[in-house]
Design a protein around this motif. Structure first.
Motif, PDB file in Angstrom:
ATOM      1  N   ILE A  74       1.053  -1.127   0.146  1.00  0.00           N
ATOM      2  CA  ILE A  74      -0.131   0.213  -0.220  1.00  0.00           C
ATOM      3  C   ILE A  74       1.188   1.341   0.110  1.00  0.00           C
ATOM      4  N   ILE A  75       2.296   1.023   0.293  1.00  0.00           N
ATOM      5  CA  ILE A  75       2.952   2.589   0.812  1.00  0.00           C
ATOM      6  C   ILE A  75       4.183   2.084  -0.065  1.00  0.00           C
ATOM      7  N   CYS A  76       4.500   2.911  -1.218  1.00  0.00           N
ATOM      8  CA  CYS A  76       5.283   2.675  -1.748  1.00  0.00           C
ATOM      9  C   CYS A  76       6.376   3.758  -1.909  1.00  0.00           C
ATOM     10  N   HIS A  77       7.470   4.026  -2.858  1.00  0.00           N
ATOM     11  CA  HIS A  77       8.148   5.279  -2.859  1.00  0.00           C
ATOM     12  C   HIS A  77       7.657   6.285  -3.114  1.00  0.00           C
ATOM     13  N   PRO A  78       7.998   6.976  -2.321  1.00  0.00           N
ATOM     14  CA  PRO A  78       6.642   9.056  -2.804  1.00  0.00           C
ATOM     15  C   PRO A  78       7.032   9.186  -4.270  1.00  0.00           C
ATOM     16  N   ARG A  79       8.326   8.410  -4.508  1.00  0.00           N
ATOM     17  CA  ARG A  79       7.962   9.429  -5.729  1.00  0.00           C
ATOM     18  C   ARG A  79       7.733   9.051  -7.148  1.00  0.00           C
ATOM     19  N   ALA A  80       6.826   8.311  -6.908  1.00  0.00           N
ATOM     20  CA  ALA A  80       5.531   6.688  -7.589  1.00  0.00           C
ATOM     21  C   ALA A  80       4.743   8.184  -7.431  1.00  0.00           C
ATOM     22  N   TRP A  81       4.189   8.446  -7.198  1.00  0.00           N
ATOM     23  CA  TRP A  81       3.086   9.892  -7.157  1.00  0.00           C
ATOM     24  C   TRP A  81       3.913  10.822  -7.314  1.00  0.00           C
ATOM     25  N   LYS A  82       4.770  10.900  -7.282  1.00  0.00           N
ATOM     26  CA  LYS A  82       5.125  12.652  -8.391  1.00  0.00           C
ATOM     27  C   LYS A  82       4.993  12.089  -9.488  1.00  0.00           C
ATOM     28  N   MET A 133      -3.304  10.492   1.357  1.00  0.00           N
ATOM     29  CA  MET A 133      -3.268  10.769   2.953  1.00  0.00           C
ATOM     30  C   MET A 133      -1.799  10.443   3.358  1.00  0.00           C
ATOM     31  N   LYS A 134      -1.281  10.863   4.051  1.00  0.00           N
ATOM     32  CA  LYS A 134       0.240  11.302   4.164  1.00  0.00           C
ATOM     33  C   LYS A 134       0.764   9.894   5.270  1.00  0.00           C
ATOM     34  N   THR A 135       1.642   9.913   5.457  1.00  0.00           N
ATOM     35  CA  THR A 135       2.031   9.218   6.218  1.00  0.00           C
ATOM     36  C   THR A 135       3.400   9.058   6.669  1.00  0.00           C
ATOM     37  N   PHE A 136       4.349   8.968   7.460  1.00  0.00           N
ATOM     38  CA  PHE A 136       5.646   9.131   7.798  1.00  0.00           C
ATOM     39  C   PHE A 136       6.272   7.124   8.037  1.00  0.00           C
ATOM     40  N   VAL A 137       7.549   7.626   7.391  1.00  0.00           N
ATOM     41  CA  VAL A 137       8.134   5.729   7.325  1.00  0.00           C
ATOM     42  C   VAL A 137       9.455   5.708   8.231  1.00  0.00           C
ATOM     43  N   TRP A 148       3.397   8.605   0.994  1.00  0.00           N
ATOM     44  CA  TRP A 148       1.994   8.163   1.180  1.00  0.00           C
ATOM     45  C   TRP A 148       0.572   6.800   1.398  1.00  0.00           C
ATOM     46  N   LEU A 149      -0.810   7.182   1.225  1.00  0.00           N
ATOM     47  CA  LEU A 149      -1.204   6.015   1.297  1.00  0.00           C
ATOM     48  C   LEU A 149      -1.399   5.905   0.167  1.00  0.00           C
ATOM     49  N   ARG A 150      -1.573   4.586  -1.578  1.00  0.00           N
ATOM     50  CA  ARG A 150      -1.442   4.783  -2.240  1.00  0.00           C
ATOM     51  C   ARG A 150      -3.220   4.984  -2.759  1.00  0.00           C
ATOM     52  N   ALA A 151      -3.499   6.537  -3.508  1.00  0.00           N
ATOM     53  CA  ALA A 151      -4.791   6.672  -4.039  1.00  0.00           C
ATOM     54  C   ALA A 151      -5.170   5.750  -4.800  1.00  0.00           C
ATOM     55  N   GLU A 152      -4.729   4.394  -5.593  1.00  0.00           N
ATOM     56  CA  GLU A 152      -5.589   3.792  -6.467  1.00  0.00           C
ATOM     57  C   GLU A 152      -4.200   2.611  -6.270  1.00  0.00           C
ATOM     58  N   GLY A 180      -6.489  -4.412  -4.205  1.00  0.00           N
ATOM     59  CA  GLY A 180      -6.902  -4.452  -3.519  1.00  0.00           C
ATOM     60  C   GLY A 180      -6.665  -2.081  -2.867  1.00  0.00           C
ATOM     61  N   LYS A 181      -6.841  -2.012  -1.322  1.00  0.00           N
ATOM     62  CA  LYS A 181      -6.663  -0.964  -0.779  1.00  0.00           C
ATOM     63  C   LYS A 181      -6.125   0.110  -1.062  1.00  0.00           C
ATOM     64  N   ALA A 182      -7.278   1.738  -1.560  1.00  0.00           N
ATOM     65  CA  ALA A 182      -6.991   2.681  -1.960  1.00  0.00           C
ATOM     66  C   ALA A 182      -7.236   3.534  -0.782  1.00  0.00           C
ATOM     67  N   PHE A 183      -6.511   4.574  -0.648  1.00  0.00           N
ATOM     68  CA  PHE A 183      -7.293   5.978   0.467  1.00  0.00           C
ATOM     69  C   PHE A 183      -7.511   7.557  -0.231  1.00  0.00           C
ATOM     70  N   ARG A 184      -8.409   8.102  -0.149  1.00  0.00           N
ATOM     71  CA  ARG A 184      -8.271   9.226  -0.558  1.00  0.00           C
ATOM     72  C   ARG A 184      -9.151   9.962   0.740  1.00  0.00           C
ATOM     73  N   ASN A 185      -8.245  11.281   0.741  1.00  0.00           N
ATOM     74  CA  ASN A 185      -8.359  12.029   1.534  1.00  0.00           C
ATOM     75  C   ASN A 185     -10.213  12.740   1.180  1.00  0.00           C
ATOM     76  N   GLU A 186     -11.231  11.814   0.734  1.00  0.00           N
ATOM     77  CA  GLU A 186     -12.646  12.849   0.388  1.00  0.00           C
ATOM     78  C   GLU A 186     -12.980  13.648   1.165  1.00  0.00           C
ATOM     79  N   ILE A 187     -13.198  14.745   0.313  1.00  0.00           N
ATOM     80  CA  ILE A 187     -13.604  16.136   1.496  1.00  0.00           C
ATOM     81  C   ILE A 187     -15.070  15.634   1.759  1.00  0.00           C
ATOM     82  N   ASN A 188     -15.531  15.137   0.911  1.00  0.00           N
ATOM     83  CA  ASN A 188     -16.790  14.922   1.468  1.00  0.00           C
ATOM     84  C   ASN A 188     -17.758  13.377   1.516  1.00  0.00           C
ATOM     85  N   PRO A 189     -17.508  12.911   2.065  1.00  0.00           N
ATOM     86  CA  PRO A 189     -17.281  11.433   2.226  1.00  0.00           C
ATOM     87  C   PRO A 189     -18.835  11.433   2.250  1.00  0.00           C
TER      88      PRO A 189
END
Ligand code: ATP
Length: 445
Positions: A74-82, A133-137, A148-152, A180-189
């Motif tokens: 679920i967590i991968c290298h942060p550059r992936a999301w860049k 969604m942010k986290t720290f490793v 980041w927790l993967r958004a997709e 698999g799981k995905a996480f999105r900080n949806e404004i308005n669930p």
């Protein structure tokens, strides 16, 4: 609200309440008041979720030689999301109402000048809101350790493309699938599980030569529509295809499969022709060459990607929405006093319980339990001995059990049971020796 809207919101409330009461889905950490946008699946919900997941996996991976499976982190290298653009672009414009404090996604408001909740015009300037969604490793909580927790679920598929291809000795065209799981900080669930902050995706990326891209796009579109019709039993008036006219600059074609939820039409799945965008970006950002060498003709190409992406939670919600029914005519038939039977007409393949064994009397328990144990090896089965037979049928109707097997006083003698069909309420005498075949055929296994 129109009369139709009221009916739809009542239907939604009924589904939510049935889900809670019967252990399909309920708010996460409810003893603390719940947490907005997070849902737990109870005993029946988790069975059903697993069944849908297995069905999708079977359809998309196990029955195909040209699709491989993946189970990535679920967590991968942060550059992936860049590289994927999520860190810079994966955001929604939002506005807050200064009066009632409600928060909205601007693109979902009917009138962006007024609060959709209280009608006030006192709205804040729209602001960008990133959904990652942010986290720290590691032990230090600073910029450098941010992840980041993967958004997709699909980005790891692109990153692992070469490893999977080489390990599985695949040639183009072939696909890689992942659930698999995905996480999105949806404004308005909202709308129950439809828009959650943690959810499960079932995605398949199909890699091909760009020249065949549109053919494969059409192929996968057809396959997915067929799956909904034939495997999940969606009727033509329950789903529709939305063709995207405004496409991302790299995309060649995109459709959404939309479903008629009680709150209106909503996206269930996207089938997208993504061109060479994803692999090109990951090549650029990682410095790894993700091109494909076709040894048959000596060409080196960046594969084109066709994606099918569906939410598991939305599939469950779609199934429940299309299955829920209140049947008024049928109850007298089974000697019940109440005039409404609540029934889920779920497809037998994904019903949480496929067959219930109901002995007519506790005295018949020994033989009935044996039959149950036998059926339970092949089907999702349940045993219920408490209450009148009518009440037990209702309990099973409410959770969508397609077949109830009644073991009665004649059963031991004639080695047969009565099978009651959830939808027609018809009863049929079936020999116990034939029961497994009978059920397999009826369920479509
Ligand atoms: P939407 O426009 O509804 O926000 P999207 O276009 O952002 O969805 P995709 O990024 O294409 O969705 O994700 C693929 C699938 O994942 C969607 O079709 C949906 O089934 C599911 N999905 C996306 N976001 C959510 C969510 N917040 N909760 C539950 N399922 C979701």
């Amino acid at each position: 609200m129109s009369e139709e809207d009221v009916k739809d919101s009542v239907l939604m409330e009924k589904i939510v309440s049935l889900c809670k009461r019967r252990g399909f889905i309920f708010p996460s950490s409810e003893i603390y008041g719940g947490i907005n946008g997070f849902w737990d699946y109870g005993p029946y919900g988790s069975r059903m979720k697993r069944a849908v997941e297995n069905l999708w996996w079977h359809e998309m991976v196990e029955t195909r030689d040209n699709v491989e499976g993946l189970d990535s982190t679920i967590i991968c290298h942060p550059r992936a999301w860049k590289a994927s653009g999520h860190l810079d672009q994966f955001s929604d414009l939002m506005t807050d109402c200064r009066d009632c404090k409600a928060r909205f996604r601007v693109d979902q408001m009917e009138d962006p000048t007024r609060c959709s909740n209280c009608g006030s015009k006192n709205l804040t300037e729209p602001r960008e809101f990133n959904l990652m969604m942010k986290t720290f490793v590691g032990p230090v909580f600073d910029e450098e350790h941010t992840a980041w927790l993967r958004a997709e679920s699909c980005q790891p598929i692109f990153m692992d493309f070469q490893s999977v291809r080489v390990a599985a000795r695949q040639k183009l065209p072939f696909g890689i699938a992942q659930i698999g799981k995905a996480f999105r900080n949806e404004i308005n669930p909202r709308n129950f599980t439809f828009r959650s902050r943690e959810f499960t995706q079932m995605e398949m990326e199909f890699f091909c030569d760009g020249e065949q891209g549109m053919e494969w796009f059409e192929y996968w579109k057809e396959q997915r529509i067929r799956y909904y019709r034939e495997k999940l039993g969606f009727k033509d008036d329950f789903f529709r295809i939305y063709v995207h006219e405004k496409l991302a600059h790299y995309a060649k074609a995109a459709i959404d499969i939309e479903v008629k939820f009680p709150f209106g039409w909503g996206e269930l799945e996207g089938v997208h022709h993504r061109g060479t965008w994803d692999l090109t970006r990951h090549s650029e950002f990682s410095g790894e060459d993700l091109q494909y060498m076709d040894h048959d003709n000596g060409r080196r190409i960046m594969p084109t990607v066709i994606e099918t992406s569906v939410g598991l939670d939305r599939t469950i919600l779609a199934l429940l929405s299309s299955a829920y029914d209140e049947d008024t005519a049928a109850t007298a038939k089974e000697g019940m006093d109440e005039d409404v039977r609540v029934v889920l007409h779920l497809p037998p393949l994904v019903a949480p319980v496929q067959v219930a064994v109901l002995p007519l009397s506790k005295k018949l328990s020994e033989n009935a339990e044996k039959l149950y144990a036998d059926l339970n090896r092949h089907f999702r089965a349940e045993y219920d001995v408490t209450g009148s037979i009518g009440k037990r049928y209702r309990r099973q109707d409410e959770i969508g059990t397609p077949f109830c097997v009644t073991f009665d006083f004649d059963s031991a003698g004639d080695n047969a049971v009565t099978v009651r069909n959830r939808d027609t309420m018809e009863q049929e005498r079936v020999s116990i020796d034939q029961l497994r075949n009978y059920l397999e055929e009826a369920i479509g296994i």
